[in-house]
Design an enzyme around this catalytic site. Sequence first.
Site, mmCIF file in Angstrom:
data_model
loop_
_atom_site.group_PDB
_atom_site.id
_atom_site.type_symbol
_atom_site.label_atom_id
_atom_site.label_comp_id
_atom_site.label_asym_id
_atom_site.label_seq_id
_atom_site.Cartn_x
_atom_site.Cartn_y
_atom_site.Cartn_z
ATOM 1 N N ARG A 175 40.567 47.297 39.437
ATOM 2 C CA ARG A 175 41.785 46.866 38.714
ATOM 3 C C ARG A 175 41.652 47.189 37.228
ATOM 4 O O ARG A 175 42.563 47.700 36.605
ATOM 5 C CB ARG A 175 42.015 45.367 38.925
ATOM 6 C CG ARG A 175 42.784 44.997 40.183
ATOM 7 C CD ARG A 175 42.095 45.448 41.483
ATOM 8 N NE ARG A 175 42.778 44.990 42.667
ATOM 9 C CZ ARG A 175 42.496 43.847 43.301
ATOM 10 N NH1 ARG A 175 41.512 43.066 42.884
ATOM 11 N NH2 ARG A 175 43.185 43.493 44.367
ATOM 12 N N ASP A 204 40.420 50.088 45.168
ATOM 13 C CA ASP A 204 41.478 49.128 45.502
ATOM 14 C C ASP A 204 42.825 49.831 45.356
ATOM 15 O O ASP A 204 42.883 51.028 45.030
ATOM 16 C CB ASP A 204 41.383 47.870 44.609
ATOM 17 C CG ASP A 204 41.759 46.621 45.402
ATOM 18 O OD1 ASP A 204 42.878 46.575 45.947
ATOM 19 O OD2 ASP A 204 40.928 45.701 45.494
ATOM 20 N N HIS A 277 44.039 47.468 50.970
ATOM 21 C CA HIS A 277 43.634 47.752 49.578
ATOM 22 C C HIS A 277 43.301 49.238 49.397
ATOM 23 O O HIS A 277 42.341 49.600 48.717
ATOM 24 C CB HIS A 277 42.445 46.875 49.175
ATOM 25 C CG HIS A 277 42.812 45.423 48.996
ATOM 26 N ND1 HIS A 277 43.536 44.970 47.922
ATOM 27 C CD2 HIS A 277 42.583 44.329 49.766
ATOM 28 C CE1 HIS A 277 43.717 43.650 48.023
ATOM 29 N NE2 HIS A 277 43.158 43.242 49.144
ATOM 30 N N ASP A 339 39.530 42.737 53.958
ATOM 31 C CA ASP A 339 40.398 41.611 53.583
ATOM 32 C C ASP A 339 41.851 42.047 53.474
ATOM 33 O O ASP A 339 42.148 43.227 53.284
ATOM 34 C CB ASP A 339 39.951 41.037 52.230
ATOM 35 C CG ASP A 339 40.041 42.068 51.113
ATOM 36 O OD1 ASP A 339 39.579 43.212 51.334
ATOM 37 O OD2 ASP A 339 40.594 41.762 50.043
ATOM 38 N N GLU A 340 42.717 41.086 53.568
ATOM 39 C CA GLU A 340 44.129 41.219 53.197
ATOM 40 C C GLU A 340 44.747 42.542 53.667
ATOM 41 O O GLU A 340 45.278 43.302 52.861
ATOM 42 C CB GLU A 340 44.274 41.084 51.672
ATOM 43 C CG GLU A 340 43.797 39.735 51.172
ATOM 44 C CD GLU A 340 43.933 39.556 49.665
ATOM 45 O OE1 GLU A 340 44.254 38.449 49.238
ATOM 46 O OE2 GLU A 340 43.701 40.518 48.906
ATOM 47 N N TRP A 406 35.126 34.054 51.782
ATOM 48 C CA TRP A 406 35.803 33.885 50.486
ATOM 49 C C TRP A 406 36.957 32.905 50.554
ATOM 50 O O TRP A 406 37.265 32.229 49.577
ATOM 51 C CB TRP A 406 36.262 35.240 49.939
ATOM 52 C CG TRP A 406 37.434 35.882 50.632
ATOM 53 C CD1 TRP A 406 37.409 36.616 51.767
ATOM 54 C CD2 TRP A 406 38.806 35.865 50.207
ATOM 55 N NE1 TRP A 406 38.669 37.062 52.083
ATOM 56 C CE2 TRP A 406 39.549 36.620 51.142
ATOM 57 C CE3 TRP A 406 39.471 35.298 49.118
ATOM 58 C CZ2 TRP A 406 40.924 36.806 51.037
ATOM 59 C CZ3 TRP A 406 40.849 35.492 49.001
ATOM 60 C CH2 TRP A 406 41.566 36.227 49.951
ATOM 61 N N TYR A 431 35.146 31.637 42.313
ATOM 62 C CA TYR A 431 36.060 32.706 41.899
ATOM 63 C C TYR A 431 36.161 32.718 40.381
ATOM 64 O O TYR A 431 36.898 31.964 39.776
ATOM 65 C CB TYR A 431 37.410 32.586 42.639
ATOM 66 C CG TYR A 431 37.377 33.532 43.825
ATOM 67 C CD1 TYR A 431 36.259 33.530 44.660
ATOM 68 C CD2 TYR A 431 38.368 34.483 44.056
ATOM 69 C CE1 TYR A 431 36.147 34.433 45.695
ATOM 70 C CE2 TYR A 431 38.257 35.391 45.108
ATOM 71 C CZ TYR A 431 37.137 35.355 45.917
ATOM 72 O OH TYR A 431 37.015 36.258 46.936
ATOM 73 N N ASP A 433 37.398 34.697 38.422
ATOM 74 C CA ASP A 433 38.635 35.154 37.768
ATOM 75 C C ASP A 433 39.599 33.990 37.557
ATOM 76 O O ASP A 433 40.592 34.147 36.858
ATOM 77 C CB ASP A 433 39.319 36.263 38.593
ATOM 78 C CG ASP A 433 39.640 35.855 40.025
ATOM 79 O OD1 ASP A 433 38.910 34.997 40.593
ATOM 80 O OD2 ASP A 433 40.608 36.391 40.590
ATOM 81 N N THR A 482 39.401 41.565 38.454
ATOM 82 C CA THR A 482 39.740 41.895 37.056
ATOM 83 C C THR A 482 41.211 42.242 36.815
ATOM 84 O O THR A 482 41.524 42.974 35.885
ATOM 85 C CB THR A 482 38.857 43.057 36.567
ATOM 86 O OG1 THR A 482 39.043 44.169 37.462
ATOM 87 C CG2 THR A 482 37.390 42.675 36.516
HETATM 88 C C1 TNX Z 1 41.821 38.013 46.760
HETATM 89 S S1 TNX Z 1 38.918 37.918 47.567
HETATM 90 C C2 TNX Z 1 41.302 39.286 46.881
HETATM 91 C C3 TNX Z 1 41.337 40.209 45.728
HETATM 92 C C4 TNX Z 1 42.036 39.602 44.547
HETATM 93 C C5 TNX Z 1 41.630 38.157 44.408
HETATM 94 C C6 TNX Z 1 42.194 37.458 43.221
HETATM 95 C C7 TNX Z 1 39.440 39.135 48.311
HETATM 96 C C8 TNX Z 1 38.582 39.580 49.375
HETATM 97 N N1 TNX Z 1 40.626 39.700 47.993
HETATM 98 O O1 TNX Z 1 41.930 41.421 46.116
HETATM 99 O O2 TNX Z 1 41.688 40.324 43.417
HETATM 100 O O3 TNX Z 1 42.050 37.452 45.564
HETATM 101 O O4 TNX Z 1 41.611 36.205 43.036
#
Ligand code: TNX
Length: 542
Positions: A175, A204, A277, A339-340, A406, A431, A433, A482
Amino acid sequence: MRLDRRTLPTFLFTACCAAVSLSVFARDTPTATAPAIIPLPASMEMDAGRFHPGKTLHIAISGKLADRSAIATLANDVLREAWHRPVAAAPTQGHADLRLVLAADAGANRESYTLRITRDGIVIRAPSDTGLFYGLQTLRQIATPGSSASAGLPALHIADQPRFGYRGLMLDSARHMQSIPAIKQQLDLMARYKFNTFHWHLTDDQGWRIEIKRYPKLASISSMRKETVIGNPDNGATARDGIPYGGYYTQAQAREIVAYAKARHITVIPEIDMPGHMVAALAAYPELACTPGPFDVYTTWGVSDDVLCPSPQTFAFVEGVLTEVMAVFPSRYVHVGGDEAPTTRWKQSALAQDIIRREGLKDEHALQGWFLRRVEGFVRAHGRTIIGWDEILEGGASPTATVMSWRGMQGGIDAVRLGHDVIMAPTSHVYLDYCQSKTPGEPLCIDNFLPLRTVYDFEPVPDGLTAPQVARILGGQGNLWTEFVKTQQDVQYMLFPRSFALAEVLWSPKQARDWNGFLLRVPAQFAELDRLHVNYRRLDPQ
Ligand code: TNX
């Protein structure tokens, strides 16, 4: 007590000796002289007396060190920084101000060491170079720069070893990117606080940061975004700054970081996040997506529906990328994200649906499991182990995958019960951040809140697990994403003092943890950060 002729001499004698020993004690009381060490050693006892260094400092090193000159250089630096006196090598026998002894029988844990200071000198013993290295980091916090040579050092005995073998920090270079010198400085600081793992988030949606020679457009296209959202999109921000942002690390630079970290007893674990991502990669290679594109490197924060399609081209890409990544990063672990990754595109993709049918998979989550198991097989065939974020459990992860929990602790708990190794990195406690305070004046950060105290209260081992399950918790990690952390000053502000707290959680025995004692030890470390021109957040008034 009634004093008569018979008891009086005894009383006087006792009183006099008590006074003598009390005066010895008054100069060397543990509380007066116990050095402010972070992370707190597993055991530390203060002894009577002090060590006074010679006009020229002599260092003796004995045993079969893997890299004698590296340890000698560090020892020289620590002593010279402390006392500004010339340093010379000493013979293995005879007088030495500092004696370093590598002895296989010095401890079962290779990161352990003992450090003894007596009137005669300082002795650090360890079973490996790493133990000597950590002993020297501790000595550096006792013989602090600017500590006076004439005052000397208090006699003491430390026997130390880490609670966890995995003590990590993750830095998101996707980022926002950090310069090579900035990353080196972070590695220096990590070593001081006995972190041994640097998890490097290299790719990412908003940028691809590692050169891959087979796929040159990752450097020329995926590494650049045309602009960046201003403010926090979670709070409705949509405006962009109009300024192109980007860059990448060459493989040579990444190797330089690996070597620099290794010299500090830190392993670098690269992360290539997939199948989500990945928008930055799709911008250069749209054929890896399930829809035709075109795609732009993401200019805002959050999660994108566009992910890798589980096609033959994608697997060729992933394997090509990982082959180069494994050649650059010799770590046992390779982090493949997981993730995600929204299932939207896979639901609409004939190719994805065909695989689900062909493989008899339940749904798109199971397809993600299938995808990552295939990647895991590839990585394992190269003798490495994958780490994935806890979502990898949802699709059925290979038991040899290590899980990074996480979204809280539950993923980690489920994973150890399934027989996975686990690294705990829950949003609730690590975390980095998240904002450190709700007071106005904090820099822009994710809207969540993570004060120092919460990090200090992090307990990586939850209740209710069996001993073998506990043994699968390798340790913990702080994650510094970040999105809002743009400069090196910002990175440091988010890291300190919270990484001090995390260092203590991961290194010191659980029963030794003491919040008030910790707070008393922080200012000495701040003084060191000041000297090194490192930024940090000041403590709140308690
Ligand atoms: C979740 S933790 C994410 C990141 C983001 C973060 C912000 C994780 C595996 N994925 O892509 O930057 O939250 O807190």
